[in-house]
Design an enzyme around this catalytic site. Structure first.
Site, PDB file in Angstrom:
ATOM      1  N   GLU A 153     -42.160  40.880 -36.197  1.00 46.46           N
ATOM      2  CA  GLU A 153     -42.557  39.624 -35.563  1.00 46.46           C
ATOM      3  C   GLU A 153     -43.025  38.326 -36.659  1.00 46.46           C
ATOM      4  O   GLU A 153     -42.598  37.165 -36.362  1.00 46.46           O
ATOM      5  CB  GLU A 153     -43.630  39.991 -34.682  1.00 46.46           C
ATOM      6  CG  GLU A 153     -42.939  40.764 -33.301  1.00 46.46           C
ATOM      7  CD  GLU A 153     -43.354  42.400 -33.727  1.00 46.46           C
ATOM      8  OE1 GLU A 153     -42.693  43.372 -32.946  1.00 46.46           O
ATOM      9  OE2 GLU A 153     -43.206  42.713 -34.731  1.00 46.46           O
TER      10      GLU A 153
ATOM     11  N   ASP B  57     -35.929  48.236 -22.297  1.00 46.29           N
ATOM     12  CA  ASP B  57     -36.752  49.271 -21.930  1.00 46.29           C
ATOM     13  C   ASP B  57     -38.081  48.778 -21.519  1.00 46.29           C
ATOM     14  O   ASP B  57     -39.079  49.651 -21.113  1.00 46.29           O
ATOM     15  CB  ASP B  57     -36.794  50.259 -22.810  1.00 46.29           C
ATOM     16  CG  ASP B  57     -37.507  49.903 -24.041  1.00 46.29           C
ATOM     17  OD1 ASP B  57     -37.607  48.850 -24.465  1.00 46.29           O
ATOM     18  OD2 ASP B  57     -37.454  50.710 -24.856  1.00 46.29           O
TER      19      ASP B  57
END
Length: 323
Positions: A269, A184
């Protein structure tokens, strides 16, 4: 009237005779057509090269597409995806960006018990070299209806499945770059050429993320010295998933490095990067992290109340038509 017609015929005959004599004089004369021939040959070669690229036969996506046969490091773009009304639209848009990137391999991992025909057909028609994988998110880690998007990170198992595939299929020391590209987001083509020289972990800004116009690493003297971010700046690596790439040799040399499914919110992350480098070892790209080349965009969730009403009445849209 007869005299006038006779004069016309005489003039016509003389003009035709002169034209015929000029044509006869040109016979056997040398003609320098080399420029036109070279131009046509060049155009023909360009058409053939374009057709080869579109067919995946040695152009975009081919590691040896660079002039002189010199191999480019392959960029492995990892995209987790899941079934939803906008899934196909998102993947089509991303595929048409990736189609323009040289030496690229798209690793698409579905959150599903088995690969779906929708995603498989889209990939086969995309023109992008790809690998189609799947792994299902365990029920206890799935978002429930009404859960906010940040409550449970999506795509963890799928990204780890891609890492497993890379380690199983790529030789130690093989050149390449791994980038985690959600379906997206919006990507500039320049971003992929920026990341291609990544040795360890390369970083750059991401637009429209974290409640800011952009987040970015702060760079001084060519080294990352901090981060411009507003949310949890104490994180070891306050980066968005779209804001870094990893050199394939480093990833293969650290087989334990992976995304932690139990990571605290915002630390996903960091759970991978902490097993690869320190913040001081990050490689700034995009003009010392001053250029935004990727944007954390989101497609608006479609409102399908009328569709739901028609389905309750048994008059819903044809389910055999892909959207």
């Amino acid at each position: 009237m007869r005299v006038k017609l006779k004069n016309v015929f005489i003039v016509y005959f003389v003009v035709s005779l002169v034209g015929l004599l000029c044509a006869l004089l040109q016979l056997g004369q040398p003609c320098d057509c080399s420029h036109q021939l070279q131009t046509e040959r060049r155009r023909s070669r360009d058409r053939d090269r374009l057709l080869a690229e579109l067919r995946g036969g040695g152009g975009r996506g081919d590691p040896r597409a660079q002039g002189g046969g010199r191999a480019l490091p392959t960029i492995y773009v990892v995209t987790p995806t899941y079934a939803r009304p906008v899934q196909k639209a998102e993947l089509v848009r991303l595929s048409q960006t990736l189609l323009h990137v040289r030496a690229l391999h798209w690793v698409v991992v579905e959150d599903a018990a088995a690969p779906t025909a929708l995603v498989g057909g889209l990939l086969a028609a995309s023109g992008v070299p790809f690998t189609h994988l799947n792994v299902e998110t365990p029920p206890e880690r799935r978002r429930r209806p009404g859960d906010p998007p940040w409550l449970r990170p999506r795509g963890v198992e799928q990204r780890n499945r891609a890492l497993q595939w890379l380690r199983e299929t790529r030789a130690p020391g093989e050149s390449g770059v791994v980038y985690f590209a959600d379906d997206d987001n919006t990507y500039s083509l320049r971003l992929f050429e920026e990341m291609r020289s990544t040795r360890g972990v390369a970083v750059w800004p991401v637009g429209l993320v974290g409640g800011l116009r952009f987040e970015r690493p702060l760079v001084a003297g060519g080294r990352v010295v901090g981060f411009h971010t507003a949310w949890k700046p104490e994180r070891p690596f306050p980066l968005d998933m779209a804001g870094f790439a990893v050199g394939l040799p480093l990833l293969l040399a650290r087989p334990a490095a992976r995304f932690d499914p139990q990571a605290e919110r915002g630390y996903l992350e960091s759970s991978l990067l902490g097993g690869l480098v320190s913040p001081a070892e990050l490689e700034p790209k995009a003009d010392n992290c001053t250029q935004v080349l990727v944007w954390h965009t989101r497609t608006e969730k479609p409102k399908l109340r009328q569709e739901e009403q028609l389905q309750r009445e048994g008059r819903g849209s044809d389910p055999h038509i892909e959207v």
